[in-house]
Design an enzyme around this catalytic site. Structure first.
Site, PDB file in Angstrom:
ATOM      1  N   LYS A 185      37.539  35.830  56.262  1.00 57.01           N
ATOM      2  CA  LYS A 185      38.711  35.705  55.403  1.00 57.01           C
ATOM      3  C   LYS A 185      38.553  36.770  54.314  1.00 57.01           C
ATOM      4  CE  LYS A 185      41.160  34.227  51.885  1.00 57.01           C
ATOM      5  NZ  LYS A 185      41.645  35.407  51.144  1.00 57.01           N
ATOM      6  N   GLU A 260      27.136  35.206  46.658  1.00 59.46           N
ATOM      7  CA  GLU A 260      26.945  36.483  45.954  1.00 59.46           C
ATOM      8  C   GLU A 260      28.035  36.535  44.892  1.00 59.46           C
ATOM      9  OE1 GLU A 260      24.524  38.534  46.412  1.00 59.46           O
ATOM     10  OE2 GLU A 260      23.770  38.142  48.418  1.00 59.46           O
ATOM     11  N   CYS A 294      30.144  44.095  41.144  1.00 61.62           N
ATOM     12  CA  CYS A 294      29.402  42.914  40.677  1.00 61.62           C
ATOM     13  C   CYS A 294      28.169  43.339  39.903  1.00 61.62           C
ATOM     14  CB  CYS A 294      29.024  42.036  41.857  1.00 61.62           C
ATOM     15  SG  CYS A 294      28.240  42.963  43.165  1.00 61.62           S
ATOM     16  N   GLU A 390      31.694  38.237  32.287  1.00 60.76           N
ATOM     17  CA  GLU A 390      31.939  39.329  33.229  1.00 60.76           C
ATOM     18  C   GLU A 390      33.402  39.737  33.118  1.00 60.76           C
ATOM     19  OE1 GLU A 390      32.199  38.562  37.468  1.00 60.76           O
ATOM     20  OE2 GLU A 390      30.962  40.321  37.820  1.00 60.76           O
TER      21      GLU A 390
HETATM   22  P1  NAD Z   1      37.528  35.423  43.917  1.00 58.03           P
HETATM   23  O1  NAD Z   1      36.429  34.435  43.808  1.00 58.03           O
HETATM   24  O2  NAD Z   1      38.795  35.165  43.218  1.00 58.03           O
HETATM   25  O3  NAD Z   1      37.915  35.629  45.449  1.00 58.03           O
HETATM   26  C1  NAD Z   1      36.944  35.893  46.436  1.00 58.03           C
HETATM   27  C2  NAD Z   1      37.465  35.400  47.771  1.00 58.03           C
HETATM   28  O4  NAD Z   1      37.562  33.981  47.701  1.00 58.03           O
HETATM   29  C3  NAD Z   1      38.849  35.927  48.128  1.00 58.03           C
HETATM   30  O5  NAD Z   1      38.918  36.181  49.510  1.00 58.03           O
HETATM   31  C4  NAD Z   1      39.744  34.762  47.755  1.00 58.03           C
HETATM   32  O6  NAD Z   1      40.943  34.738  48.497  1.00 58.03           O
HETATM   33  C5  NAD Z   1      38.864  33.583  48.123  1.00 58.03           C
HETATM   34  N1  NAD Z   1      39.218  32.326  47.450  1.00 58.03           N
HETATM   35  C6  NAD Z   1      39.955  32.137  46.324  1.00 58.03           C
HETATM   36  N2  NAD Z   1      40.089  30.820  46.062  1.00 58.03           N
HETATM   37  C7  NAD Z   1      39.404  30.164  47.022  1.00 58.03           C
HETATM   38  C8  NAD Z   1      39.141  28.778  47.280  1.00 58.03           C
HETATM   39  N3  NAD Z   1      39.646  27.821  46.500  1.00 58.03           N
HETATM   40  N4  NAD Z   1      38.365  28.469  48.329  1.00 58.03           N
HETATM   41  C9  NAD Z   1      37.833  29.432  49.121  1.00 58.03           C
HETATM   42  N5  NAD Z   1      38.075  30.746  48.951  1.00 58.03           N
HETATM   43  C10 NAD Z   1      38.845  31.112  47.905  1.00 58.03           C
HETATM   44  O7  NAD Z   1      36.879  36.831  43.501  1.00 58.03           O
HETATM   45  P2  NAD Z   1      37.600  38.228  43.432  1.00 58.03           P
HETATM   46  O8  NAD Z   1      38.501  38.233  42.246  1.00 58.03           O
HETATM   47  O9  NAD Z   1      38.152  38.593  44.765  1.00 58.03           O
HETATM   48  O10 NAD Z   1      36.333  39.194  43.176  1.00 58.03           O
HETATM   49  C11 NAD Z   1      35.784  39.348  41.927  1.00 58.03           C
HETATM   50  C12 NAD Z   1      34.516  38.543  41.766  1.00 58.03           C
HETATM   51  O11 NAD Z   1      33.646  38.767  42.865  1.00 58.03           O
HETATM   52  C13 NAD Z   1      33.733  38.952  40.557  1.00 58.03           C
HETATM   53  O12 NAD Z   1      33.245  37.825  39.880  1.00 58.03           O
HETATM   54  C14 NAD Z   1      32.597  39.764  41.131  1.00 58.03           C
HETATM   55  O13 NAD Z   1      31.465  39.871  40.323  1.00 58.03           O
HETATM   56  C15 NAD Z   1      32.337  39.054  42.392  1.00 58.03           C
HETATM   57  N6  NAD Z   1      31.606  39.901  43.356  1.00 58.03           N
HETATM   58  C16 NAD Z   1      30.290  39.660  43.577  1.00 58.03           C
HETATM   59  C17 NAD Z   1      29.553  40.471  44.424  1.00 58.03           C
HETATM   60  C18 NAD Z   1      28.089  40.222  44.684  1.00 58.03           C
HETATM   61  O14 NAD Z   1      27.576  40.734  45.649  1.00 58.03           O
HETATM   62  N7  NAD Z   1      27.379  39.480  43.866  1.00 58.03           N
HETATM   63  C19 NAD Z   1      30.196  41.511  45.075  1.00 58.03           C
HETATM   64  C20 NAD Z   1      31.530  41.730  44.830  1.00 58.03           C
HETATM   65  C21 NAD Z   1      32.236  40.904  43.961  1.00 58.03           C
END
Ligand code: NAD
Length: 488
Positions: A185, A260, A294, A390
């Protein structure tokens, strides 16, 4: 638009999901627009899927795991398929990079680098597939004890939008290498490269149902996938808030997960640092991907004796940055969405620290694009909101410190613990501080911004748990069965 649409020479399946080797519309027929951050314009559509589509995708992944040719492929044959996909990705690297830039907004140079890294993941895990295996354990006389390494089964992978293609390499490649099947997804904010990569996987011979992709909203599709009882393991990359929901869903189904999550990564600059080496890296660790990394180095901790010097240098460098529409010359492009732009602008407006420097938005940037000029704040109170939360945008906090103990306390003084760096020539300090930092990766006199494919990566506390990258990811994507045979 229910077809393969030609875009930059690529035939992108849209607005379709990939389930059981077939490109299919969402069951409801609903679609969502895809908007380019570069100019805010809609240029494609994706399937706006729901729980019914996830139901089908999980059933397809289950069938491929239990019955299809995948179930009987040797580890070497699986590895060969991954290697073939790596080669195909490299052949298509340029159009894939252009697609990623249009979808995500990142500078084209960054997208090119992302495609090379994506291919490298499939190469690395292709090569590792038949080299990461079980063991025999010496036990009592008359016993053979075998430790088998088995795939989990169906792995649900949920990804964010910041490195859409690269992250597929990081999670899907090791999952497939260990013999799992996958339902991916991707983020609704950037998923076109993911659809194309899945299409290439089919082309190079991955059996139907091994790699499924379902697009749509997180709180609908992501939720349905994380809660599905047919999923045996979850790999989540994204925000801590959603990571918590995913972990609760995993717990309810008694399955494992890797999380992550985010970071507020510090770079500690001591007075004996080689500043000529450190300064460009300090800038790049924040500017790369417009701070939407991240492991962005979003806090720079500077020893007070060199604080003024470092601030002058940062000011010069950040004021020279011109944000623009992701072409060859640009080092910083737009943010992913209007929502993210507003979020970052709010942090900047409410920051309670002096501004050291501000970059500019260049004249080539469309007014409808989601651009934010980078800002450096300092001296920042380590406990203030901008130094704790963040922001996931181009905002740098500079914080002075007096001695090593204070530097370590400030570095460890957030809820996050993903990556840290220290800049010092003192060998004993390098070892002491690296040991004292609470995080998953420490860089000494360099900054890896998530490091290489071979290097285990992951966080502590609010940055998540589990490790991806390197051989250790293969542990996460497999489980051990101990078989005790009393033969005589
Ligand atoms: P997000 O958590 O909003 O979304 C991530 C994914 O989760 C998306 O595909 C989203 O559609 C899905 N999602 C949203 N609500 C959900 C739910 N209720 N249940 C299951 N899935 C759901 O994050 P984002 O805005 O896409 O990305 C930014 C965040 O990701 C930042 O906090 C960043 O630090 C983190 N990030 C971490 C790493 C790492 O390796 N540690 C890498 C990249 C991004």
């Amino acid at each position: 638009m229910n077809d393969m649409t030609s875009m930059d020479g690529l035939r992108i399946p849209q607005p379709l999901n990939l389930i059981a080797g077939e490109w299919v519309p969402s069951r409801s027929g609903r679609v969502m627009p895809v908007v380019s951050p570069i100019d805010g314009g809609q240029f494609a559509q994706i399937a706006d899927s729901d729980a019914e589509d996830i139901e089908q995708a999980v059933a397809s992944a289950r069938a491929a795991f239990a019955e299809g040719p995948w179930a009987t492929l040797s580890a070497a044959e699986r590895g060969r398929l991954l290697a073939r996909l790596a080669a195909r990705i490299l052949e298509e690297a340029e159009p894939l990079a252009r697609l990623e830039t249009k979808d995500n907004g990142k500078p084209i140079k960054q997208s090119r680098a992302d495609m090379t890294i994506l291919a490298r993941y499939f190469e690395f895990y292709g090569g590792a597939a038949d080299k990461f295996h079980g063991e025999l354990i010496p036990f009592l006389e008359g016993y053979d004890v075998a430790m088998y390494r088995e795939p989990h089964g169906v792995v649900g992978v949920i990804l964010p939008w910041n490195y859409p293609a690269q992250q597929i390499g990081r999670s899907v490649a090791p999952a497939l290498a260990m013999g799992n099947t996958v339902v991916l997804k991707p983020s609704e904010d950037a998923c076109l490269s993911g659809l194309r990569i899945a299409q290439l996987a089919l082309e190079v011979g991955f059996p139907a149902g091994v790699f499924n992709v379902v697009t749509g909203r997180g709180d609908v599709v992501g939720k349905a996938l994380s809660e599905h009882r047919g999923v045996d393991f979850l790999s989540f990359t994204g925000s801590p808030e959603v990571g918590t929901l995913v972990q609760i869903a995993a717990a309810k189904n008694y399955v494992g997960c890797t999380l992550e999550l985010g970071g507020k990564s510090p770079q500690l600059v001591f007075e004996d640092a080689d500043l000529a080496a450190a300064l460009p890296v300090l800038v790049n660790a924040l500017v790369q991907n417009a701070g939407q990394t991240c492991s962005a180095g979003s806090r720079v901790l500077v020893q007070r004796s060199i604080y003024d010097r470092v601030v002058v240098e940062l000011k010069t460098r950040f004021e020279a940055i011109e944000v623009g529409p992701s072409d060859e010359s640009v080092i910083m492009g737009p943010l992913i969405s209007a929502k993210q732009q507003q979020r970052v602008e709010r942090y900047i407006a409410e920051a309670d620290a002096p501004v050291i420097a501000r970059g500019r938005i260049g004249s080539a940037a469309a007014a409808e694009g989601f651009y934010v000029a980078p800002v450096v704040f300092g001296p920042c109170d380590p406990a203030s909101t901008i130094a704790q939360e963040e922001i996931f945008g181009p905002v740098l906090c500079v914080i002075p410190f007096d001695d090593e103990a204070e530097a370590v306390a400030i570095a460890n003084g957030t809820d996050y613990g993903l990556v840290a760096a220290l800049w010092t020539r003192d060998g004993a300090r390098q070892k002491r501080v690296a040991k004292a930092l609470h995080c998953g990766q420490v860089f000494i006199n360099n900054y890896g911004a998530a490091g290489g494919v071979e290097l285990p990566f992951g966080g502590v506390r609010k940055s998540g748990h589990g490790r991806e990258k390197g051989f250790v990811a293969l542990q996460e994507f497999s489980r051990i069965k101990t078989v005790v045979n009393h033969y005589g």
